[in-house]
Design an enzyme around this catalytic site. Structure first.
Site, mmCIF file in Angstrom:
data_model
loop_
_atom_site.group_PDB
_atom_site.id
_atom_site.type_symbol
_atom_site.label_atom_id
_atom_site.label_comp_id
_atom_site.label_asym_id
_atom_site.label_seq_id
_atom_site.Cartn_x
_atom_site.Cartn_y
_atom_site.Cartn_z
ATOM 1 C CB SER A 78 -4.589 -6.381 4.231
ATOM 2 O OG SER A 78 -4.271 -5.145 4.086
ATOM 3 C CG HIS A 80 -1.978 -0.996 1.263
ATOM 4 N ND1 HIS A 80 -2.130 -1.727 2.286
ATOM 5 C CD2 HIS A 80 -2.834 -1.006 0.321
ATOM 6 C CE1 HIS A 80 -3.213 -2.625 2.074
ATOM 7 N NE2 HIS A 80 -3.654 -2.186 0.812
#
Length: 162
Positions: free
Chosen positions: A127, A17
């Protein structure tokens, strides 16, 4: 002034990210990292925790701000006069879904989507995988910024009662 949004759940934010956010910060005057509030999904980290982790890990880019939103991303973009959506792509399988979303978003409001391929060293990180590995005691410290790794360790310790 160009303004883009990097949307996502960021539960937790990974180095993948941050790679995309940092690269977007180099392309746009302003970048808003927007955490989707999805009342139907219970995340590991509460929204305020994710916002704080993102603020901490993006402070190196002065043109990056962190926010949250509910509802449609295109409505969020319209309300804040954001002209572009930046999405990171890890694999071809991401592209199929993201292209459909990009075309729908453009058709609804004219907002363009820019796809940034994730840097190869982060292409396998998600994630979900990070949480799964950490839950079973695996070392994910190299996949996360230090504050996120520490928060994840603490969160999992709290959940297990340790």
């Amino acid at each position: 002034m160009t303004h883009a949004v990097c949307p996502g759940s960021f539960d937790p934010p990974t180095l993948g990210h941050l790679d995309v956010i940092g690269r977007a910060a180099g392309l746009f005057d302003r970048v808003t990292v927007a955490v989707l509030v999805n009342p139907d999904k219970a995340g590991l980290f509460a929204i305020p925790e994710r916002l704080e982790l993102l603020r901490t890990t993006t402070q190196q880019w002065p043109n990056v701000e962190v926010d949250s939103f509910r509802g449609l991303l295109v409505d969020y973009c319209r309300e804040r006069e954001i002209g572009a959506i930046v999405k990171g792509l890890r694999a071809v399988s991401d592209f199929d879904y993201e292209l459909q979303m990009a075309q729908m978003n453009h058709g609804m409001t004219g907002v363009d989507t820019l796809f940034l391929p994730t840097s190869p060293e982060f292409s396998f990180i998600s994630s979900s995988l990070v949480k799964q590995i950490a839950t079973y005691g695996g070392d994910v410290a190299k996949l996360l910024a230090q504050p996120v790794s520490e928060a994840l360790t603490a969160k999992l310790a709290d959940r297990s009662g340790a």
